[in-house]
Motif scaffolding. Structure first.
Motif, mmCIF file in Angstrom:
data_model
loop_
_atom_site.group_PDB
_atom_site.id
_atom_site.type_symbol
_atom_site.label_atom_id
_atom_site.label_comp_id
_atom_site.label_asym_id
_atom_site.label_seq_id
_atom_site.Cartn_x
_atom_site.Cartn_y
_atom_site.Cartn_z
ATOM 1 N N LEU A 180 3.032 -44.088 26.938
ATOM 2 C CA LEU A 180 2.766 -42.801 26.305
ATOM 3 C C LEU A 180 2.053 -41.833 27.247
ATOM 4 C CD1 LEU A 180 1.216 -44.394 23.074
ATOM 5 C CD2 LEU A 180 3.638 -43.958 23.509
ATOM 6 N N TYR A 181 1.960 -40.597 26.790
ATOM 7 C CA TYR A 181 1.146 -39.574 27.441
ATOM 8 C C TYR A 181 1.597 -39.289 28.875
ATOM 9 C CZ TYR A 181 -1.465 -41.161 23.390
ATOM 10 O OH TYR A 181 -1.799 -41.556 22.125
ATOM 11 N N ASN A 182 0.678 -39.345 29.850
ATOM 12 C CA ASN A 182 0.989 -38.931 31.228
ATOM 13 C C ASN A 182 1.084 -40.104 32.189
ATOM 14 O OD1 ASN A 182 0.913 -35.936 30.963
ATOM 15 N ND2 ASN A 182 -1.152 -36.383 30.238
ATOM 16 N N THR A 183 1.514 -41.228 31.724
ATOM 17 C CA THR A 183 1.578 -42.432 32.554
ATOM 18 C C THR A 183 2.892 -42.517 33.335
ATOM 19 O OG1 THR A 183 0.095 -43.632 31.095
ATOM 20 C CG2 THR A 183 1.565 -44.951 32.452
ATOM 21 N N ASP A 184 2.789 -42.965 34.601
ATOM 22 C CA ASP A 184 3.969 -43.157 35.441
ATOM 23 C C ASP A 184 4.184 -44.652 35.691
ATOM 24 O OD1 ASP A 184 4.070 -40.454 35.595
ATOM 25 O OD2 ASP A 184 4.095 -40.339 37.780
ATOM 26 N N VAL A 185 5.431 -45.095 35.543
ATOM 27 C CA VAL A 185 5.797 -46.488 35.807
ATOM 28 C C VAL A 185 7.001 -46.452 36.742
ATOM 29 C CG1 VAL A 185 6.577 -48.665 34.806
ATOM 30 C CG2 VAL A 185 4.972 -47.220 33.535
ATOM 31 N N PHE A 186 6.876 -47.073 37.921
ATOM 32 C CA PHE A 186 7.995 -46.996 38.860
ATOM 33 C C PHE A 186 8.040 -48.206 39.785
ATOM 34 C CE2 PHE A 186 4.386 -44.684 40.501
ATOM 35 C CZ PHE A 186 4.359 -44.910 41.871
ATOM 36 N N GLU A 187 8.938 -48.123 40.782
ATOM 37 C CA GLU A 187 9.269 -49.246 41.662
ATOM 38 C C GLU A 187 9.827 -50.396 40.826
ATOM 39 O OE1 GLU A 187 5.741 -49.686 44.112
ATOM 40 O OE2 GLU A 187 6.419 -48.068 45.428
ATOM 41 N N ASN A 188 9.286 -51.606 40.914
ATOM 42 C CA ASN A 188 9.885 -52.753 40.215
ATOM 43 C C ASN A 188 9.059 -53.250 39.033
ATOM 44 O OD1 ASN A 188 12.140 -53.071 42.100
ATOM 45 N ND2 ASN A 188 10.567 -53.686 43.567
ATOM 46 N N GLY A 215 9.419 -36.737 23.023
ATOM 47 C CA GLY A 215 8.538 -35.765 23.671
ATOM 48 C C GLY A 215 9.156 -35.197 24.922
ATOM 49 N N SER A 216 8.373 -35.159 25.991
ATOM 50 C CA SER A 216 8.856 -34.664 27.290
ATOM 51 C C SER A 216 8.979 -35.807 28.289
ATOM 52 C CB SER A 216 7.896 -33.602 27.829
ATOM 53 O OG SER A 216 7.857 -32.476 26.964
ATOM 54 N N ALA A 217 9.156 -37.007 27.794
ATOM 55 C CA ALA A 217 9.259 -38.184 28.659
ATOM 56 C C ALA A 217 10.519 -38.124 29.515
ATOM 57 C CB ALA A 217 9.265 -39.450 27.811
ATOM 58 N N SER A 218 10.474 -38.824 30.662
ATOM 59 C CA SER A 218 11.653 -38.875 31.531
ATOM 60 C C SER A 218 11.919 -40.305 31.978
ATOM 61 C CB SER A 218 11.470 -37.974 32.757
ATOM 62 O OG SER A 218 10.386 -38.413 33.553
ATOM 63 N N ILE A 241 9.124 -44.604 24.770
ATOM 64 C CA ILE A 241 8.526 -43.790 25.831
ATOM 65 C C ILE A 241 8.325 -42.397 25.245
ATOM 66 C CG2 ILE A 241 8.706 -43.047 28.229
ATOM 67 C CD1 ILE A 241 9.032 -46.088 27.838
ATOM 68 N N SER A 242 7.102 -41.860 25.361
ATOM 69 C CA SER A 242 6.864 -40.544 24.759
ATOM 70 C C SER A 242 5.818 -39.762 25.546
ATOM 71 C CB SER A 242 6.435 -40.701 23.300
ATOM 72 O OG SER A 242 5.239 -41.438 23.205
ATOM 73 N N GLY A 243 5.436 -38.602 25.024
ATOM 74 C CA GLY A 243 4.507 -37.731 25.741
ATOM 75 C C GLY A 243 5.151 -37.223 27.008
ATOM 76 N N ASP A 244 4.419 -37.268 28.119
ATOM 77 C CA ASP A 244 4.948 -36.859 29.421
ATOM 78 C C ASP A 244 5.147 -38.062 30.339
ATOM 79 O OD1 ASP A 244 5.010 -33.973 29.097
ATOM 80 O OD2 ASP A 244 2.830 -34.082 29.026
ATOM 81 N N ALA A 245 5.283 -39.227 29.771
ATOM 82 C CA ALA A 245 5.446 -40.455 30.560
ATOM 83 C C ALA A 245 6.726 -40.403 31.396
ATOM 84 C CB ALA A 245 5.472 -41.664 29.642
ATOM 85 N N VAL A 290 17.349 -40.358 21.923
ATOM 86 C CA VAL A 290 16.705 -39.483 22.903
ATOM 87 C C VAL A 290 16.461 -38.148 22.212
ATOM 88 C CG1 VAL A 290 16.976 -38.264 25.098
ATOM 89 C CG2 VAL A 290 17.822 -40.616 24.859
ATOM 90 N N SER A 291 15.200 -37.716 22.173
ATOM 91 C CA SER A 291 14.876 -36.524 21.397
ATOM 92 C C SER A 291 13.854 -35.661 22.121
ATOM 93 C CB SER A 291 14.347 -36.939 20.022
ATOM 94 O OG SER A 291 14.084 -35.809 19.216
ATOM 95 N N GLY A 292 13.394 -34.593 21.443
ATOM 96 C CA GLY A 292 12.421 -33.685 22.030
ATOM 97 C C GLY A 292 12.986 -33.027 23.272
ATOM 98 N N TYR A 293 12.175 -33.007 24.335
ATOM 99 C CA TYR A 293 12.605 -32.466 25.625
ATOM 100 C C TYR A 293 12.812 -33.598 26.629
ATOM 101 C CZ TYR A 293 11.440 -27.787 23.941
ATOM 102 O OH TYR A 293 11.411 -26.613 23.243
ATOM 103 N N ALA A 294 13.106 -34.766 26.139
ATOM 104 C CA ALA A 294 13.276 -35.936 27.001
ATOM 105 C C ALA A 294 14.373 -35.698 28.040
ATOM 106 C CB ALA A 294 13.595 -37.165 26.165
#
Length: 219
Positions: free
Chosen positions: A189-197, A154-157, A170-174, A134-138
């Motif tokens: 990557l980037y600004n993608t959101d993945v959630f629920e199931n 990156g800034s991924a969460s 997982i990277s960028g703002d994902a 886990v690196s960057g601002y994750a």
């Protein structure tokens, strides 16, 4: 007969005492610092100092910050470097490494050969283990788990009950959250959101600025 039993029990106690664990570091109580962490408020923390050689750490080396010995195991090669902070019930053990200005708090666990560095944040009940990084601002929180050879950059969460493992990245703002899982060689990557199931796996590389939810199986 009773006398002999007493002697044997006494010898066992002495033997157990001789097997006490050797401490690999000490807390520098004179090196008290107050750190304000946005999600936790003001914490009283102390620098640590190595007492023996282990891994790439030498006796006398100054490490990062803890609240107590509960935060860093005396076993294995686990270490907190630089200005990294571990507190509020969090624990680093095994051969795990925390460095840079990383923050590990609440009841988070970092173990095995995992690494958290730069300004990575791991909190709540989250776990990072295996060979994960886990690196960057994750930002890792909730009861999320990062393991295997996974990398969060990156800034991924990764939050809630989400899991990222195998060789996934997982990277960028994902953002990965809910009960989502990303594994095998998948990339988000980037600004993608993945959630629920949602499950993302295989060699999938998700496009930028998309939202994936429901029960989708992307491979």
């Amino acid at each position: 007969l009773l006398y002999n039993i007493f002697i044997k029990t006494k010898n066992i106690k002495v033997s157990t005492k001789n097997m006490e664990q050797v401490k690999k570091y000490r807390i520098l109580k004179d090196e008290k610092h107050k750190h304000r962490i946005a999600v936790a408020g003001l914490l009283n923390l102390y620098r640590i100092q190595a007492l023996i050689d282990f891994g790439d750490v030498k006796a006398g080396d100054i490490g990062g910050y803890v609240q107590s010995e509960d935060n860093l195991s005396h076993e294995g090669n686990a270490w907190i470097y630089d200005d990294a902070v571990v507190g509020l019930g969090a624990r680093v053990y095994g051969n795990a490494i925390v460095r840079g200005k990383a923050i590990i708090i609440d009841n988070a666990k970092i173990y095995d050969n995992a690494e958290v560095f730069v300004r990575g944040y791991v909190g709540s009940w989250a776990k990072v283990y295996g060979n994960a990084k886990v690196s960057g601002y994750a930002f890792i929180s909730g009861e999320a788990e990062i393991f295997g050879n996974a990398k969060i950059l990156g800034s991924a969460s990764v939050k809630d009950n989400a899991k990222v493992y195998d060789n996934a990245r997982i990277s960028g703002d994902a953002s990965i959250y809910g009960n989502a899982e990303v594994f095998e060689n998948a990339r988000v990557l980037y600004n993608t959101d993945v959630f629920e199931n949602v499950k993302v796996h295989g060699k999938v590389r998700l496009p930028d600025k998309h939202i994936f939810h429901g029960d989708a199986d992307l491979k």
